[in-house]
Design a protein around this motif. Structure first.
Motif, short mmCIF file in Angstrom:
data_model
loop_
_atom_site.label_atom_id
_atom_site.label_comp_id
_atom_site.label_asym_id
_atom_site.label_seq_id
_atom_site.Cartn_x
_atom_site.Cartn_y
_atom_site.Cartn_z
N GLY A 166 -7.95 -25.34 71.22
CA GLY A 166 -6.69 -25.85 70.73
C GLY A 166 -6.63 -27.35 70.58
O GLY A 166 -5.61 -27.88 70.15
N ASN A 167 -7.71 -28.07 70.90
CA ASN A 167 -7.66 -29.53 70.75
C ASN A 167 -7.70 -29.90 69.27
O ASN A 167 -8.32 -29.23 68.45
CB ASN A 167 -8.78 -30.21 71.53
CG ASN A 167 -10.14 -29.64 71.22
OD1 ASN A 167 -10.35 -28.44 71.35
ND2 ASN A 167 -11.06 -30.50 70.83
N GLU A 168 -7.06 -31.00 68.95
CA GLU A 168 -6.79 -31.40 67.57
C GLU A 168 -7.45 -32.73 67.26
O GLU A 168 -7.44 -33.64 68.07
CB GLU A 168 -5.27 -31.48 67.40
CG GLU A 168 -4.75 -31.88 66.05
CD GLU A 168 -3.23 -31.92 66.06
OE1 GLU A 168 -2.68 -33.02 65.79
OE2 GLU A 168 -2.59 -30.89 66.34
N ARG A 169 -8.03 -32.84 66.06
CA ARG A 169 -8.64 -34.10 65.61
C ARG A 169 -8.17 -34.42 64.21
O ARG A 169 -8.19 -33.55 63.33
CB ARG A 169 -10.16 -34.01 65.64
CG ARG A 169 -10.87 -35.28 65.19
CD ARG A 169 -12.36 -35.18 65.40
NE ARG A 169 -13.02 -34.39 64.38
CZ ARG A 169 -13.62 -34.89 63.29
NH1 ARG A 169 -13.59 -36.20 63.09
NH2 ARG A 169 -14.22 -34.11 62.42
N ARG A 170 -7.73 -35.66 64.02
CA ARG A 170 -7.30 -36.09 62.69
C ARG A 170 -8.54 -36.36 61.85
O ARG A 170 -9.32 -37.28 62.14
CB ARG A 170 -6.44 -37.34 62.81
CG ARG A 170 -5.76 -37.76 61.53
CD ARG A 170 -4.89 -38.98 61.79
NE ARG A 170 -4.06 -39.30 60.64
CZ ARG A 170 -3.22 -40.32 60.60
NH1 ARG A 170 -3.09 -41.10 61.67
NH2 ARG A 170 -2.50 -40.56 59.52
N LEU A 171 -8.72 -35.56 60.81
CA LEU A 171 -9.93 -35.66 60.01
C LEU A 171 -9.77 -36.65 58.85
O LEU A 171 -10.66 -37.46 58.60
CB LEU A 171 -10.29 -34.27 59.45
CG LEU A 171 -11.56 -34.16 58.62
CD1 LEU A 171 -12.78 -34.57 59.45
CD2 LEU A 171 -11.72 -32.74 58.08
N ALA A 172 -8.64 -36.58 58.15
CA ALA A 172 -8.45 -37.45 56.99
C ALA A 172 -6.96 -37.61 56.70
O ALA A 172 -6.14 -36.81 57.14
CB ALA A 172 -9.16 -36.88 55.76
N VAL A 173 -6.63 -38.66 55.94
CA VAL A 173 -5.26 -38.91 55.51
C VAL A 173 -5.28 -39.21 54.01
O VAL A 173 -6.09 -40.01 53.54
CB VAL A 173 -4.62 -40.09 56.27
CG1 VAL A 173 -3.22 -40.36 55.74
CG2 VAL A 173 -4.58 -39.80 57.76
N VAL A 174 -4.36 -38.57 53.29
CA VAL A 174 -4.21 -38.81 51.86
C VAL A 174 -2.77 -39.26 51.62
O VAL A 174 -1.83 -38.58 52.07
CB VAL A 174 -4.52 -37.55 51.04
CG1 VAL A 174 -4.17 -37.77 49.58
CG2 VAL A 174 -5.98 -37.16 51.20
N ARG A 175 -2.58 -40.38 50.94
CA ARG A 175 -1.24 -40.90 50.64
C ARG A 175 -0.99 -40.80 49.14
O ARG A 175 -1.86 -41.13 48.34
CB ARG A 175 -1.09 -42.33 51.14
CG ARG A 175 -1.18 -42.44 52.66
CD ARG A 175 -1.08 -43.88 53.13
NE ARG A 175 -1.09 -43.96 54.59
CZ ARG A 175 -2.21 -44.00 55.31
NH1 ARG A 175 -3.39 -43.98 54.72
NH2 ARG A 175 -2.15 -44.07 56.63
N TYR A 176 0.23 -40.41 48.80
CA TYR A 176 0.57 -40.20 47.38
C TYR A 176 2.08 -40.26 47.22
O TYR A 176 2.84 -40.11 48.18
CB TYR A 176 0.04 -38.83 46.91
CG TYR A 176 0.60 -37.67 47.70
CD1 TYR A 176 1.68 -36.95 47.22
CD2 TYR A 176 0.05 -37.32 48.94
CE1 TYR A 176 2.21 -35.90 47.96
CE2 TYR A 176 0.57 -36.28 49.67
CZ TYR A 176 1.65 -35.57 49.18
OH TYR A 176 2.17 -34.54 49.91
N ALA A 177 2.54 -40.49 46.00
CA ALA A 177 3.96 -40.51 45.71
C ALA A 177 4.50 -39.09 45.67
O ALA A 177 3.89 -38.22 45.05
CB ALA A 177 4.22 -41.20 44.38
N ARG A 178 5.60 -38.86 46.36
CA ARG A 178 6.17 -37.51 46.41
C ARG A 178 6.55 -37.06 45.00
O ARG A 178 7.28 -37.73 44.28
CB ARG A 178 7.40 -37.47 47.30
CG ARG A 178 8.16 -36.15 47.23
CD ARG A 178 9.21 -36.04 48.29
NE ARG A 178 8.60 -35.86 49.60
CZ ARG A 178 9.29 -35.51 50.69
NH1 ARG A 178 10.60 -35.32 50.61
NH2 ARG A 178 8.69 -35.36 51.85
N PRO A 179 6.05 -35.90 44.57
CA PRO A 179 6.34 -35.45 43.20
C PRO A 179 7.72 -34.80 43.09
O PRO A 179 8.26 -34.29 44.06
CB PRO A 179 5.24 -34.41 42.95
CG PRO A 179 4.95 -33.86 44.31
CD PRO A 179 5.12 -35.01 45.27
N ALA A 180 8.27 -34.83 41.89
CA ALA A 180 9.48 -34.08 41.60
C ALA A 180 9.06 -32.67 41.22
O ALA A 180 8.17 -32.47 40.38
CB ALA A 180 10.24 -34.73 40.44
#
Length: 358
Positions: A183-197
């Motif tokens: 159950g341990n968690e690791r942050r693998l990646a982050v993607v940032r983007y403009a929220r779409p309509a």
């Protein structure tokens, strides 16, 4: 208080916690009008000078035996369904080659929104109210992560990859690696983007879109990497499952048969029918069949000889019906229905790993 109540609802049946999870079949689902070592030989007796044998030495310690690979029925699947058109969505398990009702794997008042099943078929993970819950035989419900929008398993069945969306005007998609057992968690990646309509589709098209993965989709690629697709995001993202590096992918992945020799193309026709085209590795058409409605969530059996898919259609009352169909690619016959209740969709074969290629 809310979390405790929710977890208490998960997997609870008339016989107690996890009673329906791999045990006896659940009560019959009523269709709606609208609508898964041997021991070493004993040590030889040692001879004494008088040739009288002594007592044998204790037998050797038995060697541990390997856990046998699980076996599944020819049409054994997990899938989503409802006991009636307005009831919460359940996660079900059933072998359609046997005349038995499905086993209820997970159910709550809020319903199961998405799920993933391990490629070896032993366990799964379901998203219930944005909480990811582990589904294991003989074990109580176990929360793995919160705020989850998409989930998939690694090809070795040991790791669950999930997506957590954060933000307001501009969104941030976290891709997390969760060890299923610990159950341990690791942050693998982050993607940032403009929220779409996002604009809604007609009901039948919307049902097809949701069954194919909805607004956030995470695919395990055959080479071990991940592909992240988000509705309206400027790119499709390829994520290295080792170091978490992110690169641009040109398109959504294509699902090939497990042996890598065939794939299915879908052609939607103006009259509301869909052609399923079986193609070989060169892209040539091998077989074609036509069904009335919209097709979604195509999945291959491990032998590469059959596919299961969801067929959606408009009901006479104006609602949407979805049922499971299987197409046997060996006998030349048309696809056959597995369900007829109008509320079954999103099936996965047990013991079959998806072969997604970018």
């Amino acid at each position: 208080g809310i979390v405790i109540v929710l977890m208490a609802l998960i997997f609870t049946g008339p016989d107690g916690l996890l009673a329906d999870t791999f045990g006896s079949p659940s009560p019959t689902v009523q269709p709606s009008l609208r609508a898964v070592g041997s021991v070493e030989p004993s040590v030889e007796a040692k001879s004494t000078p008088t040739a009288q044998p002594s007592s044998p030495e204790p037998e050797g310690t038995p060697k541990p035996t390997a856990t046998p690979a699980p076996e599944y029925g020819p049409l054994e699947m997990v899938y989503l369904g409802r006991p009636s058109a307005l009831a919460p969505i359940q996660l079900l398990r059933r072998d359609f080659s046997r005349r038995r009702d499905p086993n209820v794997m997970a159910q709550t008042d809020v319903g199961v929104s998405r799920y993933a099943w391990s490629p070896d078929g032993r366990y799964g993970a379901a998203i219930i109210g944005e909480r990811l819950v582990a589904i294991e035989r003989g074990r109580a419900a176990r929360a793995l992560a919160d705020g989850i929008s998409a989930v998939t398993f690694s090809l070795d069945s040991e790791t669950v990859y999930v997506v957590r969306i954060r933000g307001s005007a501009n969104d941030e998609a976290e891709v997390l690696e969760v060890a299923f057992r610990r159950g341990n968690e690791r942050r693998l990646a982050v993607v940032r983007y403009a929220r779409p309509a996002v604009a809604p589709d007609p009901p039948l098209r919307e049902a097809q879109f949701i069954d194919d993965g909805g607004q956030v989709r995470l695919y395990p690629l055959a080479d071990g990497d991940l592909l992240l697709w988000i509705l309206g995001a400027p790119e499709t993202y390829r994520i290295d499952a080792g170091d978490g590096s992110v690169s641009e992918a040109r398109r959504q992945p294509v699902l090939w048969s497990p042996d890598g020799t065939r794939r299915i193309d879908l052609r939607e026709n103006p009259n509301g029918t869909t052609d399923l085209v079986l193609r070989d590795s060169d892209g040539d058409s091998v077989a074609v069949t036509q069904v009335a409605g919209l097709v979604s969530h195509v999945r291959w059996v491990s032998s590469s000889n059959e596919i299961v898919f969801t067929l959606g259609s408009q009901s006479s009352a104006g609602g949407v019906r979805q049922d499971l169909y299987v197409w046997d690619l060996r006998d030349g016959r048309d696809p056959m229905p597995l369900t007829s209740d109008g509320v079954s969709f999103g099936a996965e074969w047990l013991g079959s790993a998806p072969n997604w290629l970018p």
